[in-house]
Design an enzyme around this catalytic site. Sequence first.
Site, PDB file in Angstrom:
ATOM      1  N   ASP A 124      47.765  46.644  76.051  1.00 36.60           N
ATOM      2  CA  ASP A 124      47.597  47.952  76.026  1.00 36.60           C
ATOM      3  C   ASP A 124      46.439  47.969  75.446  1.00 36.60           C
ATOM      4  O   ASP A 124      45.957  47.023  74.334  1.00 36.60           O
ATOM      5  CB  ASP A 124      48.708  48.770  75.443  1.00 36.60           C
ATOM      6  CG  ASP A 124      48.525  50.174  75.210  1.00 36.60           C
ATOM      7  OD1 ASP A 124      47.871  50.943  76.141  1.00 36.60           O
ATOM      8  OD2 ASP A 124      48.796  50.716  74.116  1.00 36.60           O
TER       9      ASP A 124
ATOM     10  N   ASP B 266      52.265  49.529  72.267  1.00 33.47           N
ATOM     11  CA  ASP B 266      52.970  49.917  71.192  1.00 33.47           C
ATOM     12  C   ASP B 266      53.560  51.329  71.662  1.00 33.47           C
ATOM     13  O   ASP B 266      53.753  52.164  70.610  1.00 33.47           O
ATOM     14  CB  ASP B 266      51.652  50.408  70.218  1.00 33.47           C
ATOM     15  CG  ASP B 266      50.841  51.694  70.818  1.00 33.47           C
ATOM     16  OD1 ASP B 266      50.496  51.360  72.037  1.00 33.47           O
ATOM     17  OD2 ASP B 266      50.742  52.633  70.069  1.00 33.47           O
TER      18      ASP B 266
ATOM     19  N   ASP C  95      44.982  51.677  73.382  1.00 27.77           N
ATOM     20  CA  ASP C  95      45.002  52.376  72.256  1.00 27.77           C
ATOM     21  C   ASP C  95      46.290  51.948  71.567  1.00 27.77           C
ATOM     22  O   ASP C  95      47.586  52.136  72.050  1.00 27.77           O
ATOM     23  CB  ASP C  95      45.113  53.836  72.755  1.00 27.77           C
ATOM     24  CG  ASP C  95      43.796  54.394  73.522  1.00 27.77           C
ATOM     25  OD1 ASP C  95      43.009  55.020  72.773  1.00 27.77           O
ATOM     26  OD2 ASP C  95      43.804  54.147  74.606  1.00 27.77           O
TER      27      ASP C  95
END
Length: 231
Positions: free
Chosen positions: A14, A172, A16
């Site tokens: 991922d 996250d 961000d």
Amino acid sequence: MSLPTTPPRAILFDLDGTLADTAPDLAAAVNLLRTARGLAPTDYALLRPTASAGARGMIGAAFGLKPQDEGFVALRDGFFDNYQAAIAVHSSLFDGVPELLAGIEQAGLAWGIVTNKPARFTDPLLPQIGLQHAGCVVSGDTTAHAKPHPAPLLEAASRLGLAPEQCWYVGDDLRDIQAGSAAGMRTVACGWGYCGPHEPLAWNADHLLASPLNLLELLRQSLAGDAELAA
């Protein structure tokens, strides 16, 4: 946390909250909307955990609106414009990420990015923060579906010429782990990221790690174990 099994041939990330700390610029974009309306900026501590959810998260935290609410679309469009105009003022890679990526490349593995961020932001951002050498980049509008649907991850594996089970996916947010699991990939929850409203321990990821260097060590252990079996 389970022990590593078959080592991967690629690590997908991922963006961000996983590779890059982009929350400062995202927060600035939404707070510019507030100050333009004569409102006080929203506390950064309230905005940061929502950064992985993009416009939905930021506008929700700053204005209390959901995508179906009246006025959301106008705020979203303004947020997008503000963000595009100042996309990498304070954004940077998390500590340990450059070393992690270098270690992945030194091990002969590929790495790529799978993000829900639209390509209009992903494409200009990556070279400004040192991620222009990704083996593949799949943005939120690259396929017909965004995460938690597995389509973006399957697209990334295809672009790398690999089967999904040869890839690990690192993220996250709960949606990252759901997407990775649905794609048949080993999943890694990064505790150094934004993590959102859900406790990472409840995500059922294969691994939950505290830092990018923990991931590098896990990869080295997996590769070393594979070498021992082959000896």
